[in-house]
Every structure is written in structure tokens, then in C-alpha cells.
Design an enzyme around this catalytic site. Structure first.
Site, mmCIF file in Angstrom:
data_model
loop_
_atom_site.group_PDB
_atom_site.id
_atom_site.type_symbol
_atom_site.label_atom_id
_atom_site.label_comp_id
_atom_site.label_asym_id
_atom_site.label_seq_id
_atom_site.Cartn_x
_atom_site.Cartn_y
_atom_site.Cartn_z
ATOM 1 N N SER A 176 49.167 32.204 3.031
ATOM 2 C CA SER A 176 50.624 32.071 2.925
ATOM 3 C C SER A 176 51.070 31.107 1.836
ATOM 4 C CB SER A 176 51.200 31.625 4.270
ATOM 5 O OG SER A 176 50.662 30.373 4.642
ATOM 6 N N HIS B 192 50.888 37.821 6.680
ATOM 7 C CA HIS B 192 51.514 38.080 5.370
ATOM 8 C C HIS B 192 50.945 39.343 4.715
ATOM 9 C CE1 HIS B 192 53.716 34.294 5.351
ATOM 10 N NE2 HIS B 192 52.671 33.837 6.018
ATOM 11 N N LYS C 262 57.952 38.437 10.011
ATOM 12 C CA LYS C 262 58.021 38.349 8.546
ATOM 13 C C LYS C 262 58.430 39.725 7.992
ATOM 14 C CE LYS C 262 54.777 34.549 8.756
ATOM 15 N NZ LYS C 262 55.785 33.572 9.141
HETATM 16 C C1 LIG Z 1 49.370 33.134 8.525
HETATM 17 C C2 LIG Z 1 50.340 32.900 9.648
HETATM 18 N N1 LIG Z 1 49.930 33.114 10.908
HETATM 19 C C3 LIG Z 1 50.755 32.917 11.949
HETATM 20 C C4 LIG Z 1 52.047 32.459 11.768
HETATM 21 C C5 LIG Z 1 52.916 32.213 12.959
HETATM 22 O O1 LIG Z 1 53.804 33.271 13.139
HETATM 23 P P1 LIG Z 1 55.162 33.094 13.946
HETATM 24 O O2 LIG Z 1 56.159 32.487 13.014
HETATM 25 O O3 LIG Z 1 55.516 34.466 14.380
HETATM 26 O O4 LIG Z 1 54.882 32.190 15.098
HETATM 27 C C6 LIG Z 1 52.511 32.229 10.476
HETATM 28 C C7 LIG Z 1 53.893 31.749 10.277
HETATM 29 O O5 LIG Z 1 54.279 31.140 9.332
HETATM 30 C C8 LIG Z 1 51.641 32.451 9.380
HETATM 31 O O6 LIG Z 1 52.039 32.226 8.122
#
Ligand SMILES: Cc1ncc(COP(=O)(O)O)c(C=O)c1O
Length: 403
Positions: free
Chosen positions: A192, A220, A251
Site C-alpha cells: 500500500s 490493494h 477500497k
Molecule cells: C493491505 C491492507 N490490508 C488490510 C487493510 C485493512 O482494511 P480495512 O480498512 O477494511 O480494515 C488495509 C487498510 O488500509 C490495507 O491497506
């Protein structure tokens, strides 16, 4: 001990974030932390204090957050089911809408079954904790998301980190660890902060050679990589398969919630062993319906994925030609490197003056001197928006002497 003495022990912790934020937001016009934007429903623009700015740091990759079909589906679900789900799924909280969403996620992911959680964070924490525990070993990439790291810590398993995207280093870690218990390797499909992709085929080989399961976080990747947005397996032409696939509905899918897809046996296990599933409220009707409708649109409109992929490449090329660095980005996440933490905040402030919102990411989320604006290219942007944005980032970089 009286209350004020008890609170005074907390003071160093309070002071840390107070001082850190003050040091970065030291000018009144530096509005980068927790600022409320009023986002226009039908465009990629947002209003901040009366200024209309192009939002370049949003995660809604598919541009569906304001889509009439998604909004109508959410409204219809509220009319039919109300606003909440009466608690946790195991007791009173499951609805036919959850089952429909899980069937759609399973079909999309090409797996037998799926399970949805209240968030992507909860999906990671719950899944890791249900798969590994004391006596097991988990191997995680240095840049894995915080929810994976937290899940590992809570699980009680032995946690080993390997260098980012360095499969040879992972192999050495696997060889050095005791070959007992469950061995689980976890990577993000797309990172990310850097926008690069995990080397899936080599990871699979190493996992197979060392008795390890492979789990990927597609947060992502869904809607972003692979010819039709199906994520990392599709990106590598289905050459290999992962054991546990997981992602978020917050997202590219403009809702809330997390998902896991896998065998019927794995999903059955998670229903009883994943604590954030068992002990936290179910996804609400509006969120479930919005996620379901968006997943269906994604499958019917692959041109959204194609647009994101082509335009991300074009955007990166324009920045590179101007002498800017986007590190190893190869997806819709395009980090624009500024340098020090202060430089990133200065740059974000100047970008806003020039009409674009690019939000800074600083240490410890990224390495020293690689503070950046984390930009995301979405299908809500038009080609003209992206040309304007690239020009604004370049012009601002010159003003800030980044280039
Ligand atoms: C790679 C990754 N995994 C998990 C999450 C967590 O997702 P959520 O915002 O739905 O809790 C994020 C959120 O930024 C993320 O970037």
C-alpha cells in the site's frame, strides 16, 4: 494514588503524538491530518474549506463510491433490513444478504466459500489467529500491513520477518526455523505504500519446498491488478494458487468489511475460530448490499480496471520524465517521493495550493528520507483530471525544490 497522579503517568504517551503532529503541522495552512473533506458524489473532486480540490489520495479505485446503482442497492437494503444486524453473526446477526455477498465473493475469488468480517483489519487479525498459535511459525514481509502484524502478535505464534519482496531471504528464514507446527507465509499482493507487487510464483515455490502455507492480502489488488481485476493470481496468469486469500471491501469496493476466501473446510473453521468474526458485530445491510452490487459491477465492467492500469502507467511516465521518483510502483498506488517528513508536509501544502490533494505518509510508516505523497489513480478520475494532477505535482515539486 489519586486520579491526576494516575493520569500523569500517561503524559509521556500523550506528549509523543502531540509533539510529533505539532512539529509537522506547524503552520496554520498545513491541513494534512484528519481534515474533513466534502467529497463530490459524481467526481473525484472534494471541497476543503470552500476550495474545490482534485482528490488524489483516495482508495476508491473503481470510482464506484457515488455510483447510482451502488447507492440504490444500499438504500433498498436499509428499507428491507433496517440499519443494523442485531449483533454478532453466530447469534442473531446473519441475514440472507450476508450469504449472497459471501457467495459472490467466493465466485469472484474462484474459491469454494467465503466469509465476510466487519473490516479488512478484523479479517486479517481473525484469520491469522485462527490458523496459527503457540508452537506455529509465521513468516511476514517487512512491509506487510499493520493488521497482519497485529494478528501475528495476538496469535501467540513465533513471528519471523523477511526483507521486502526478498524470496531468497524468506527461504533462509524458512530453512532456519524449526520444521514443526503450522508454517504460514503472509504477504500483501500489492504494497500500500510502494505500489509494488509480491513475487507470487517464487513465493509459492519456496512455500512448497518448506512445508508452508501461503496467504495473501488483496486489499490493494482487488479491482486493480489482473486483466479483470481479480488480483494477484490473475496478474500471474493463474500459474500458481495461494492457500488463503483475503481482502477488504473498503477500497476498490466502496463499502466496509473484510473477506476471506478458501476451501469449505477453512471457512467452516474460521466461523468458529476467528475471534473478530465470532465476537464482533456483523456487517450492516447497507454495507453488505453496496459491496455486493459493486462486486457485480466490477465483473460486468472490466474497462474500469483497464483504465486504472493504463492511466497509472501514463501518470508514472509523466512524473519520471520530469525527474520525479515513484520508487517501485507498478500499480494504481503511486508514491511521489518528497524526502524528509517535513519535506512531504511542505510538498502536500504546496500541492493543495496548486489544486490537488496528495496526502503525506511519513516515518515510521515509510523509511527515513522516503517520506512521500501517497497517490492513487482511480476510475473516478478522467484523463483530463490526471493530466492536471501530474502537472500540479510536477509544478509543486519544482516550487519545493524536490526536482
Ligand atoms: C493491505 C491492507 N490490508 C488490510 C487493510 C485493512 O482494511 P480495512 O480498512 O477494511 O480494515 C488495509 C487498510 O488500509 C490495507 O491497506
Amino acid at each position: 494514588m489519586n486520579a491526576s497522579a494516575a493520569w500523569s503517568r500517561l503524559e509521556p504517551k500523550l506528549a509523543y503524538f502531540r509533539d510529533r503532529v505539532r512539529s509537522l503541522e506547524y503552520e496554520p495552512n498545513r491541513k494534512n491530518s484528519f481534515v474533513a473533506y466534502t467529497v463530490e458524489r459524481d467526481s473525484a473532486y472534494a471541497d476543503q474549506d470552500g476550495q474545490r480540490l482534485l482528490m488524489m489520495s483516495g482508495y476508491s479505485y473503481l470510482g464506484l463510491a457515488g455510483d447510482e446503482r451502488v447507492v440504490s442497492a444500499a438504500k433498498a437494503a436499509v428499507d428491507r433490513y433496517g440499519t443494523g444486524n442485531h449483533g454478532v453473526r453466530a447469534l442473531a446477526g446473519s441475514t440472507p444478504l450476508h450469504e449472497e455477498l459471501e457467495a459472490e465473493v467466493a465466485k469472484f475469488a474462484g474459491r469454494e466459500q467465503a466469509l465476510v468480517f466487519g473490516s479488512g483489519y478484523a479479517a486479517n487479525v481473525g484469520t491469522v489467529g485462527a490458523i496459527v498459535g503457540p508452537g506455529d511459525t509465521v513468516f511476514i514481509d517487512k512491509y506487510d500491513h499493520a493488521s497482519i502484524v497485529d494478528g501475528c502478535k495476538l496469535s501467540g505464534a513465533t513471528v519471523t520477518r523477511f526483507r521486502h519482496n526478498d524470496v531468497a531471504h524468506l527461504e533462509r528464514r524458512l530453512a532456519a526455523a524449526p520444521d514443526t507446527g503450522v508454517r504460514l507465509v503472509i504477504v500483501d499482493s500489492v504494497y500500500s505504500m510502494d505500489g509494488d507487487i509480491a513475487p507470487l510464483v517464487d513465493l509459492r515455490k519456496v512455500c512448497d519446498a518448506h512445508n508452508a502455507l501461503l496467504m495473501v492480502d488483496e486489499a490493494h489488488a482487488l479491482g486493480v491488478i489482473g486483466a479483470t481485476g481479480k488480483g494477484i493470481e490473475e496478474h500471474f496468469d493463474y500459474e500458481v494458487k495461494v492457500d488463503v486469500k483475503l481482502g477488504t471491501l473498503s477500497k476498490a469496493i466502496p463499502s466496509m468489511g473484510g473477506w476471506v476466501a478458501g476451501s469449505a473446510e477453512l471457512i467452516h473453521h474460521l466461523k468458529y475460530a476467528a475471534r473478530p468474526f465470532l465476537f464482533s458485530a456483523a456487517l450492516g445491510p447497507a454495507q453488505s448490499a453496496a459491496a455486493l452490487e459493486s462486486l457485480r459491477i466490477l465483473q460486468r465492467e472490466p474497462e474500469r480496471v483497464e483504465f486504472i492500469q493504463q492511466e497509472s502507467e501514463r501518470f508514472r511516465t509523466t512524473l519520471h520524465e520530469a525527474g520525479m521518483s515513484t520508487v517501485d510502483s507498478e500499480t494504481a498506488v503511486v508514491p511521489v517521493i518528497a524526502g524528509s517528513d517535513t519535506a512531504a508536509y511542505d510538498y502536500a501544502t504546496v500541492c493543495r495550493k496548486n489544486g490537488v490533494i496528495g496526502l503525506p505518509v511519513v516515518t515510521p510508516a515509510v523509511p527515513n528520507d522516503l517520506a512521500r505523497l501517497r497517490i492513487a489513480i482511480t476510475a473516478a478520475h478522467t484523463k483530463a483530471d490526471l493530466e492536471f494532477a501530474a502537472e500540479a505535482f510536477i509544478k509543486s515539486a519544482r516550487e519545493c525544490r524536490i526536482i
